[in-house]
Motif scaffolding. Structure first.
Motif, PDB file in Angstrom:
ATOM      1  N   SER A 318       0.854  -1.230  -0.034  1.00 55.16           N
ATOM      2  CA  SER A 318       0.087   0.136   0.059  1.00 55.16           C
ATOM      3  C   SER A 318       0.783   1.217   0.001  1.00 55.16           C
ATOM      4  O   SER A 318       0.649   2.132  -0.729  1.00 55.16           O
ATOM      5  N   ASP A 319       1.904   1.075   0.660  1.00 53.16           N
ATOM      6  CA  ASP A 319       2.940   2.368   0.884  1.00 53.16           C
ATOM      7  C   ASP A 319       3.880   2.545  -0.377  1.00 53.16           C
ATOM      8  O   ASP A 319       3.834   3.886  -0.992  1.00 53.16           O
ATOM      9  N   GLU A 320       3.987   1.400  -0.943  1.00 54.67           N
ATOM     10  CA  GLU A 320       4.862   1.542  -2.254  1.00 54.67           C
ATOM     11  C   GLU A 320       4.220   1.648  -3.689  1.00 54.67           C
ATOM     12  O   GLU A 320       4.911   1.845  -4.877  1.00 54.67           O
ATOM     13  N   GLY A 321       2.931   1.753  -3.620  1.00 54.95           N
ATOM     14  CA  GLY A 321       2.242   1.753  -4.869  1.00 54.95           C
ATOM     15  C   GLY A 321       1.917   0.542  -5.489  1.00 54.95           C
ATOM     16  O   GLY A 321       1.671   0.590  -7.016  1.00 54.95           O
ATOM     17  N   HIS A 322       2.062  -0.786  -5.044  1.00 60.26           N
ATOM     18  CA  HIS A 322       2.002  -2.088  -5.756  1.00 60.26           C
ATOM     19  C   HIS A 322       1.033  -2.898  -4.647  1.00 60.26           C
ATOM     20  O   HIS A 322       1.611  -3.598  -3.603  1.00 60.26           O
ATOM     21  N   PRO A 323      -0.245  -3.148  -4.822  1.00 61.56           N
ATOM     22  CA  PRO A 323      -1.082  -3.889  -4.019  1.00 61.56           C
ATOM     23  C   PRO A 323      -0.497  -5.199  -3.991  1.00 61.56           C
ATOM     24  O   PRO A 323      -0.047  -5.695  -4.875  1.00 61.56           O
ATOM     25  N   ALA A 324      -0.598  -5.719  -2.714  1.00 64.02           N
ATOM     26  CA  ALA A 324       0.194  -6.824  -2.331  1.00 64.02           C
ATOM     27  C   ALA A 324      -0.502  -8.139  -2.991  1.00 64.02           C
ATOM     28  O   ALA A 324       0.202  -9.117  -3.444  1.00 64.02           O
ATOM     29  N   ALA A 325      -1.721  -8.251  -3.533  1.00 67.93           N
ATOM     30  CA  ALA A 325      -2.106  -9.399  -4.298  1.00 67.93           C
ATOM     31  C   ALA A 325      -1.570  -9.421  -5.678  1.00 67.93           C
ATOM     32  O   ALA A 325      -1.677 -10.482  -6.134  1.00 67.93           O
ATOM     33  N   GLY A 326      -0.811  -8.510  -6.016  1.00 67.15           N
ATOM     34  CA  GLY A 326       0.045  -8.531  -7.251  1.00 67.15           C
ATOM     35  C   GLY A 326       1.241  -8.780  -6.981  1.00 67.15           C
ATOM     36  O   GLY A 326       2.045  -9.533  -8.473  1.00 67.15           O
ATOM     37  N   ILE A 327       1.749  -9.009  -5.936  1.00 67.43           N
ATOM     38  CA  ILE A 327       3.425  -9.502  -5.733  1.00 67.43           C
ATOM     39  C   ILE A 327       3.587 -10.394  -4.752  1.00 67.43           C
ATOM     40  O   ILE A 327       4.468 -11.328  -4.715  1.00 67.43           O
ATOM     41  N   ASP A 328       2.446 -10.859  -3.801  1.00 67.73           N
ATOM     42  CA  ASP A 328       2.818 -11.707  -2.779  1.00 67.73           C
ATOM     43  C   ASP A 328       1.744 -12.955  -3.148  1.00 67.73           C
ATOM     44  O   ASP A 328       0.393 -12.948  -2.963  1.00 67.73           O
ATOM     45  N   PRO A 329       2.194 -14.279  -3.269  1.00 69.60           N
ATOM     46  CA  PRO A 329       1.405 -15.171  -3.526  1.00 69.60           C
ATOM     47  C   PRO A 329       0.298 -15.435  -2.486  1.00 69.60           C
ATOM     48  O   PRO A 329      -0.910 -16.068  -2.745  1.00 69.60           O
ATOM     49  N   ARG A 330       0.645 -15.569  -1.369  1.00 70.74           N
ATOM     50  CA  ARG A 330      -0.080 -15.778  -0.099  1.00 70.74           C
ATOM     51  C   ARG A 330      -1.418 -14.701  -0.144  1.00 70.74           C
ATOM     52  O   ARG A 330      -2.405 -15.109   0.137  1.00 70.74           O
ATOM     53  N   VAL A 331      -1.021 -13.398  -0.296  1.00 67.61           N
ATOM     54  CA  VAL A 331      -1.939 -12.426  -0.294  1.00 67.61           C
ATOM     55  C   VAL A 331      -2.964 -12.656  -1.646  1.00 67.61           C
ATOM     56  O   VAL A 331      -4.191 -12.579  -1.364  1.00 67.61           O
ATOM     57  N   GLU A 332      -2.350 -13.171  -2.707  1.00 65.60           N
ATOM     58  CA  GLU A 332      -3.207 -13.359  -3.976  1.00 65.60           C
ATOM     59  C   GLU A 332      -4.233 -14.219  -3.606  1.00 65.60           C
ATOM     60  O   GLU A 332      -5.331 -14.317  -3.948  1.00 65.60           O
ATOM     61  N   GLU A 333      -3.544 -15.412  -3.043  1.00 67.21           N
ATOM     62  CA  GLU A 333      -4.505 -16.457  -2.670  1.00 67.21           C
ATOM     63  C   GLU A 333      -5.800 -16.244  -1.683  1.00 67.21           C
ATOM     64  O   GLU A 333      -7.011 -16.497  -2.247  1.00 67.21           O
ATOM     65  N   TRP A 334      -5.587 -15.403  -0.797  1.00 61.63           N
ATOM     66  CA  TRP A 334      -6.875 -15.024   0.151  1.00 61.63           C
ATOM     67  C   TRP A 334      -7.878 -14.216  -0.777  1.00 61.63           C
ATOM     68  O   TRP A 334      -8.945 -14.395  -0.633  1.00 61.63           O
TER      69      TRP A 334
END
Length: 350
Positions: A318-334
């Motif tokens: 969120s702070d760096e301008g890249h939603p985690a669902a696009g870069i972290d497989p765990r978050v994307e899965e949720w």
């Protein structure tokens, strides 16, 4: 004197139609004689939810303008409907489904959830846009790293069109693009609603499978405006586990369930459900209590769409301008699991 009073009452705007009460035909009669003023208001709707607010505003204006007069405001119901307000030629015709993302209170991570849901839907192959309708706290430009974007206008078919920002193949429109990050947005409700209408109807959305509307916290003019301007297929409520947040979920759910609104509630997302340290990925610490949103959902016939924990990548994304669902497989899965449930409900009408 009656004409002076009529001009005075043009200051009073009906929150739903955004037209003054004189133009709308709500002022049925004005009478003044011997230090007395009587104004009769006739509302088309039975039990108009704004009748009391408007009556109080009229009384205040009369007392301020004519302090020595005895002013009376009479409210009646039923009558000829006001002339319809001309509609903007809308650019929303290519949008298949509109999902409202709401929260009963601020600080629950609604904008973060919206951004990551958009990415998850994109990962599922859908064309996605976000309308950042959180007029007083626009967050989506920062979420997607497009804070410096300056929208351009183009002329198409005799109409002005606003070009949205695009990031991660997602179209974005936000009031944040039109103000400096350091500026305080000192707008009355009517001004905010008019700006929102322009963003809805003049943005060149193109063809979208889903438009996610990041609503402000709580309930108010902006929510009513969105409901009036867009055909919303479903609403998603974001909460955190603690009771003070879940108590505010009730207001959000009841807004959409109101008999004058009747928008299906797809379900609740419990955000910040637990904390998992980066170095201990199997550990869960329930910092804000456990299962508050789940218990409310089960007790009130609302589906719990999913639980999202506090993990470092979500905050950093969120702070760096890249939603985690696009870069972290765990978050994307949720988020993928939640997105799939929302798609099913939107398509089936919940």
């Amino acid at each position: 004197m009656e004409e002076q009073i009529k001009n005075l009452l043009r200051q009073v705007i009906h929150p739903e139609t955004q037209r003054d009460i004189v133009e709308s035909g709500l002022v049925e009669q004005i009478a003044s004689d011997d230090g007395r003023i009587a104004v009769t208001l006739r509302f088309t709707k039975a039990r108009d939810p704004f009748a009391v607010k408007i009556k109080n505003r009229v009384e205040t204006l009369l007392h301020e303008a004519y302090p020595d007069a005895a002013a009376t405001v009479i409210v009646k119901e039923g009558g000829t409907a006001p002339r319809p307000e001309p509609k903007l030629k809308s650019t929303t015709g290519g949008i298949a489904h509109v999902i409202a993302i709401a929260s009963g209170k601020g600080g629950v991570g609604k904008s973060t959830v919206t951004a990551n849901l958009a990415v998850a839907l994109r990962n599922l192959g859908y064309r996605v846009g976000i309308l950042d309708a959180d007029i007083y706290g626009p967050s989506q430009p920062k979420m997607f790293g497009v804070e410096g974007y300056l929208p351009e206008a183009v002329r198409e078919e005799g109409e002005d069109r606003i070009l949205p920002a695009e990031a991660m193949d997602i179209k974005l429109m936000s009031i944040g693009f039109f103000i400096k990050p350091t500026d305080a947005l000192l707008w009355r409700g009517a001004m905010a609603v008019n700006a929102l209408k322009q963003m809805i109807h003049q943005t060149r959305w193109g063809t979208l499978d889903f438009l996610l509307c990041d609503l402000p916290p709580g309930t108010g003019d902006v929510h009513l405006s969105i409901i009036g301007e867009l055909k919303i297929d479903a609403a998603v409520i974001v909460s955190t586990p603690q009771q003070v947040a879940v108590a505010d979920v009730v207001r959000g759910v009841e807004l959409f369930r109101n008999e004058n609104v009747r928008i299906p509630v797809a379900g609740i997302i419990e955000n910040m459900a637990w904390f998992t340290p980066e170095e201990l990925p199997q550990n869960r610490y329930y910092l804000f209590g456990r299962g508050g949103a789940r218990r409310y959902a089960e007790a009130n016939g609302v589906e719990l769409l999913g639980e999202i924990p506090i993990v470092q990548s979500i905050m950093e994304g969120s702070d760096e301008g890249h939603p985690a669902a696009g870069i972290d497989p765990r978050v994307e899965e949720w988020y993928r699991a939640i997105a799939q449930r929302i798609v099913e409900k939107a398509v089936k009408g919940c």
